[in-house]
Scaffold this active site. Sequence first.
Site, PDB file in Angstrom:
ATOM      1  N   SER A  73      34.466  24.706  40.781  1.00 57.76           N
ATOM      2  CA  SER A  73      35.491  25.121  39.813  1.00 57.76           C
ATOM      3  C   SER A  73      36.923  24.809  40.223  1.00 57.76           C
ATOM      4  O   SER A  73      37.846  25.051  39.439  1.00 57.76           O
ATOM      5  CB  SER A  73      35.363  26.616  39.514  1.00 57.76           C
ATOM      6  OG  SER A  73      34.298  26.851  38.618  1.00 57.76           O
ATOM      7  N   LYS A  83      38.926  22.706  37.815  1.00 54.14           N
ATOM      8  CA  LYS A  83      39.776  23.224  36.740  1.00 54.14           C
ATOM      9  C   LYS A  83      41.258  22.963  36.996  1.00 54.14           C
ATOM     10  O   LYS A  83      42.066  23.012  36.060  1.00 54.14           O
ATOM     11  CB  LYS A  83      39.524  24.724  36.544  1.00 54.14           C
ATOM     12  CG  LYS A  83      38.126  25.060  36.026  1.00 54.14           C
ATOM     13  CD  LYS A  83      37.935  26.558  35.834  1.00 54.14           C
ATOM     14  CE  LYS A  83      36.586  26.893  35.209  1.00 54.14           C
ATOM     15  NZ  LYS A  83      35.459  26.741  36.129  1.00 54.14           N
ATOM     16  N   SER A 137      38.212  31.805  35.975  1.00 51.07           N
ATOM     17  CA  SER A 137      37.359  30.618  36.106  1.00 51.07           C
ATOM     18  C   SER A 137      36.464  30.454  34.881  1.00 51.07           C
ATOM     19  O   SER A 137      35.245  30.290  34.984  1.00 51.07           O
ATOM     20  CB  SER A 137      36.505  30.684  37.377  1.00 51.07           C
ATOM     21  OG  SER A 137      36.103  29.386  37.768  1.00 51.07           O
TER      22      SER A 137
END
Length: 479
Positions: free
Chosen positions: A69, A72, A310
């Site tokens: 993640s 991102k 997230s």
Amino acid sequence: MKKLSSISTALGSFLLSVSFSLPTFANINVSDLTQKLPEGSNVGFIAKNINQNQIIADYNGSTFMLSASTQKVFTAVAAKLALDDQFQFETALLSNGKIQNGNLDGNLIVRFTGDPDLTRGQLYSLLAELKKQGIKKINGDLVLDTSVFSSHDRGLGWIWNDLTMCFNSPPAAANIDNNCFYAELDANKNPGEIVKINVPAQFPIQVFGQVYVADSNEAPYCQLDVVVHDNNRYQVKGCLARQYKPFGLSFAVQNTDAYAAEIIQRQLRQLGIEFNGKVLLPQKPQQGQLLAKHLSKPLPDLLKKMMKKSDNQIADSLFRAVAFNYYKRPASFQLGTLAVKSILQKQGIRFGNSILADGSGLSRHNLVAPKTMLSVLEYIAKNEDKLHLMETFPIAGVDGTISGRGGLISPPLVKNVIAKTGSLKGVYNLAGFMTNARGEKVAFVQFINGYSTGDLESKTKRAPLVQFERNLYNELYKY
């Protein structure tokens, strides 16, 4: 000659004094610190003092690893550059017909553009606008326009056995309640009896199965499996120990268009609007007179939620929204990759052989080197006055996904470290910033892949990670 020698000696003394007045940067010995991690763990770490423009740690900084993640961060920067802060996802009702005598003589077009936060209640309020305009009957078809996105609604490399999980729900153009629903299981039964499965009435979903309650001898070997069938039908198989209270299981919607169409038809009936037409799913964008629209929160709010929590849905919706706006054509995940890379490369970010498969980091195809992620963090630091992205990063001990990160919740790290996390099975990543003991900004990237503690209980399996991160970031603070 004597005079020249004196000048040379003086100049040498001056340079020597200058060299001693500058701060020295000895690289942090990350290799020794990794000994705290389980055997077989792969670590990549790089850190840079932004104020001094100096790399202060580089351990496997050029090695490709799963970004998870932290991906991102790429998505956030690309969205900030490609979309303005006023950007909002729009869900709209249109028609190619006329309203007369309480009838809409024509098709009702519902245009979805991938709003990741659209709720059932918001959709109901949008459809209620038809009633306010005096519409009691639709003499036409229901047309779902989802043409903003193309191809599959999941990224390449998403794990097949996670596809029924809500964190893996498809970020489709038609996205209602995160394309997630739940069922309730009543397993307060005697061994051998069948578990009762109940799906709340608001979900146009069928869940069935032959799950049974196991006795104490069999229960340790039980597991539940979910098999997905067509038309949003789910079969739950397996067994479980007796549960004295009902419990819920969440599932990802598989056929998002059918799910949205059924919800719309149910809500039209609830509003007293008659509809007897067909459901159409054209590939091309549909045109018509605007009847009503709903807007999502603006981009800064979406990014803050995406980074702090997230949120995979927001990340992958923005990933393709960026591509749609950049290329002016229906966006696939592959087009999202091209768009994000192109946008960031124009800012001097070099991806080399990196692989970006999605915007969320769910894909196991993603391969990024720590130094590449660091270059994006540097870009954020240098352009924060216009990006305003640092405020979206989770804060150690305060909020988001590092509010309880064990190695970061004590001084001087608590409330100091801000970082985007990245977690998959065996993956513990961080990418962010901290202020060192001298008050200077330090950017860092930590990629840990292949982290495994074997059969250790979940409560203790993170202990090596906590110790490693505590030691590492305390060392980083001193530099």
